[in-house]
Design an enzyme around this catalytic site. Structure first.
Site, PDB file in Angstrom:
ATOM      1  N   LYS A 128       0.836  -1.211   0.000  1.00  0.00           N
ATOM      2  CA  LYS A 128       0.000   0.000   0.000  1.00  0.00           C
ATOM      3  C   LYS A 128       0.865   1.252   0.000  1.00  0.00           C
ATOM      4  CE  LYS A 128      -2.664   0.783   3.761  1.00  0.00           C
ATOM      5  NZ  LYS A 128      -2.369   2.096   4.369  1.00  0.00           N
ATOM      6  N   ARG A 167       2.949   5.985  -3.370  1.00  0.00           N
ATOM      7  CA  ARG A 167       4.120   6.760  -3.798  1.00  0.00           C
ATOM      8  C   ARG A 167       4.383   6.596  -5.288  1.00  0.00           C
ATOM      9  NH1 ARG A 167       4.174   5.691   1.496  1.00  0.00           N
ATOM     10  NH2 ARG A 167       5.461   6.887   2.933  1.00  0.00           N
ATOM     11  N   GLY A 203      -5.090   8.071   5.355  1.00  0.00           N
ATOM     12  CA  GLY A 203      -4.209   9.082   5.927  1.00  0.00           C
ATOM     13  C   GLY A 203      -2.984   9.287   5.054  1.00  0.00           C
ATOM     14  N   ARG A 239      -8.864  12.508  11.941  1.00  0.00           N
ATOM     15  CA  ARG A 239      -7.442  12.241  12.225  1.00  0.00           C
ATOM     16  C   ARG A 239      -6.627  13.542  12.165  1.00  0.00           C
ATOM     17  NH1 ARG A 239      -5.745   7.062   8.830  1.00  0.00           N
ATOM     18  NH2 ARG A 239      -3.871   7.297  10.113  1.00  0.00           N
ATOM     19  N   SER A 276       6.867   9.747  11.999  1.00  0.00           N
ATOM     20  CA  SER A 276       5.823   9.456  11.017  1.00  0.00           C
ATOM     21  C   SER A 276       6.369   9.542   9.606  1.00  0.00           C
ATOM     22  CB  SER A 276       4.666  10.457  11.192  1.00  0.00           C
ATOM     23  OG  SER A 276       3.857  10.451  10.036  1.00  0.00           O
ATOM     24  N   GLN A 291       4.578   9.425   7.036  1.00  0.00           N
ATOM     25  CA  GLN A 291       3.658  10.251   6.242  1.00  0.00           C
ATOM     26  C   GLN A 291       4.077  11.715   6.315  1.00  0.00           C
ATOM     27  OE1 GLN A 291      -0.259   9.352   7.703  1.00  0.00           O
ATOM     28  NE2 GLN A 291      -0.191   7.255   6.947  1.00  0.00           N
ATOM     29  N   ASP A 301       1.589  -0.843  11.961  1.00  0.00           N
ATOM     30  CA  ASP A 301       0.357  -1.366  11.354  1.00  0.00           C
ATOM     31  C   ASP A 301       0.095  -2.828  11.729  1.00  0.00           C
ATOM     32  OD1 ASP A 301       0.010   1.094  10.180  1.00  0.00           O
ATOM     33  OD2 ASP A 301       0.800   0.492   8.231  1.00  0.00           O
ATOM     34  N   ARG A 360      -6.789   2.284  17.837  1.00  0.00           N
ATOM     35  CA  ARG A 360      -6.500   0.836  17.790  1.00  0.00           C
ATOM     36  C   ARG A 360      -6.096   0.257  19.134  1.00  0.00           C
ATOM     37  NH1 ARG A 360      -3.593   0.563  11.824  1.00  0.00           N
ATOM     38  NH2 ARG A 360      -5.555   0.548  10.665  1.00  0.00           N
TER      39      ARG A 360
END
Ligand code: S3P
Length: 452
Positions: A22, A27, A100, A128, A174, A176, A321, A352
């Site tokens: 994913k 990307r 996200g 988020r 992070s 991201q 994850d 989570r």
């Protein structure tokens, strides 16, 4: 609404591959769309999250030709025509769905464009935190309005600008955030650098290198010079180790089992799950058959009686994850497993920590909840329960695995969400549940599509 119904299995002997990664698919769509030519992407993940990012690049002017698709899901093999860094203003707000990664990376890309654009998502994504990207992007000169009901949340109204480079120290580890700043840095004049408090997945840096964009890494600081145009290239996405993790845990926890996951990404910033399962007692071999760019290989795992472990603080970003399914492994292991320093779990698709603790308790596991994690006293037999995914793909899949070890029939409600990351999970679950071994039972059949 779809459900999973799962019963205990006694045998797991299988060999198959999981869909494309994913993180890399997002990307590849973004860099392919920015590149200076035509890129063929193979084994792209045809999940809702990645298809949304591909559609975003279409909305920004990149033409996409589909070579093969997974019927009902989306493209697997495709060609994307890069726009040589010159994107067009989108004619409507861009839907990032549940993702996200899609929203944060696209925000980095859009911050440096000479037009305004809007990114929105579903209810989970709209709750988020986006301040983690709007703060550095605003420091670079973009004006981003967070229009959500919750402060600091999407929809994002991005007024792009000529960006200034920054040296940014991320308060959270992070990938991201790192990637949003690096993508914005591509459009800034001069040297942008981002320092991470701990190592995070490095797919952006590796993929930039595949597209001949140079970055430099100095311990935990990554530097990019703006003004480089990604050179078109072809890219084959390896299988997603985060999707493989569900089956790796099922096999690890079942003595006598043998599972081979083929052609999976073995990037060392993602493989802590393998170290954790080995520490818990699973026997495993991995064989690399591609070492440049993104490492790819097969993982063979044999089940054994598992024992509890402690996740190391530096492992957390590497396996963030996988924690829901690691918690399931912990409930099946003898002894205590400690998962701390994982506060980030509270701002994923669901909180989570709470969703895992509640679902494990409903199945009879002994779990203590902490603000930043949980402690699981494993070895108490699991029993069937009726559980909700709360719309979180990894919760749905982790508890389908728990159901394979519980007495009675476990029902997981609200499971459409698995399509955000693992189209075909239900088929693979069905094959494992019925203890099938024929590779044909795991194969996903593609259909060729003549044109976009
Ligand atoms: C991702 C990074 C991780 C991960 C997410 C994908 C990425 O999030 O949880 O599923 O592709 O960069 P953070 O970087 O926010 O921890």
């Amino acid at each position: 609404m779809s459900d999973f119904r799962v019963k205990k299995i006694s045998r797991l002997h299988a060999e198959f591959s999981v869909p494309g990664d994913k993180s890399m698919s997002h990307r590849a769509a973004i860099l392919g769309g920015l590149s200076n030519g035509i890129c063929t992407l193979r084994n792209f993940l045809p999940s809702e999250d990645c298809v949304n990012t591909l559609n975003a690049m279409r909305a920004l002017g990149a033409k996409v030709e589909i070579i093969d698709e997974l019927p009902g899901y989306g493209p697997v093999n495709l060609r994307i025509h890069g726009q040589s860094m010159k994107l067009s203003p989108p004619s409507a707000p861009i839907d990032c769905g549940n993702s996200g990664t899609g929203m944060r990376l696209l925000a980095g890309l859009l911050a440096g464009q000479p037009f305004s654009s809007e990114l929105f998502g579903d209810a989970s994504l709209s709750s988020r935190p986006m301040g983690r990207i709007t703060v550095p992007l605003a420091q670079m000169g973009a004006n981003i309005e967070t229009k959500g009901e919750k402060p600091g949340c999407a929809p994002l109204l991005i007024h792009g600008a000529k960006l200034q480079p920054i040296a940014y120290e991320m308060p959270v580890a992070s990938a991201q955030v790192k990637s949003a700043v690096l993508l914005a840095g591509l459009f800034a004049k001069g040297k942008t650098s981002v320092t991470q408090p701990a190592e995070t997945r490095d797919h952006t840096e590796r993929m930039l290198a595949s597209f001949r964009v140079s970055t430099r890494r100095d311990v935990n600081t990554i530097t990019i010079y703006g003004g480089q145009t990604p050179e078109a290239c072809d890219f084959t996405v390896p299988g997603d180790i985060s999707s493989a993790a569900f089956w790796l845990v099922a096999a690890a926890a079942l003595p006598g089992s043998r599972l081979v996951i083929r052609d999976v990404g073995l990037n060392p910033t993602r493989t802590a799950i393998l170290n954790v399962l080995s520490r818990m007692g699973a026997r495993m071999i991995d064989t690399l058959h591609q070492t440049d760019g993104e490492p790819i290989g097969n993982v063979e795992i044999h089940g054994a009686p598992l024992t509890g472990t402690t996740l190391l603080p530096e492992e957390i970003p590497n396996l963030i994850d996988e924690i829901p399914v690691i918690a399931v492994a912990a409930a099946l292991a003898q002894g205590k497993t400690t998962i701390r320093n994982a506060r980030e779990l509270r701002v994923k698709e669901t909180d989570r920590i709470t969703t895992v603790v509640d679902n494990l308790r409903a199945m009879g596991a002994q779990v203590q909840e902490f603000e930043d994690g949980m402690e699981i006293e494993g070895g108490h037999p699991l029993h069937a329960a009726e559980l909700d995914s709360h719309g979180d793909h990894r919760i749905a899949m982790a508890f389908a695995i728990a159901g394979l070890f519980a007495s009675g029939e476990t029902v997981i409600r609200n499971t459409e969400c698995v399509n955000t990351s693992y189209p075909g999970f239900a088929k693979h679950l069905d094959a494992i549940r019925h203890e099938r071994t024929d590779p044909a039972d795991f194969a996903m059949n593609l259909s060729a599509t003549p044109s976009a």
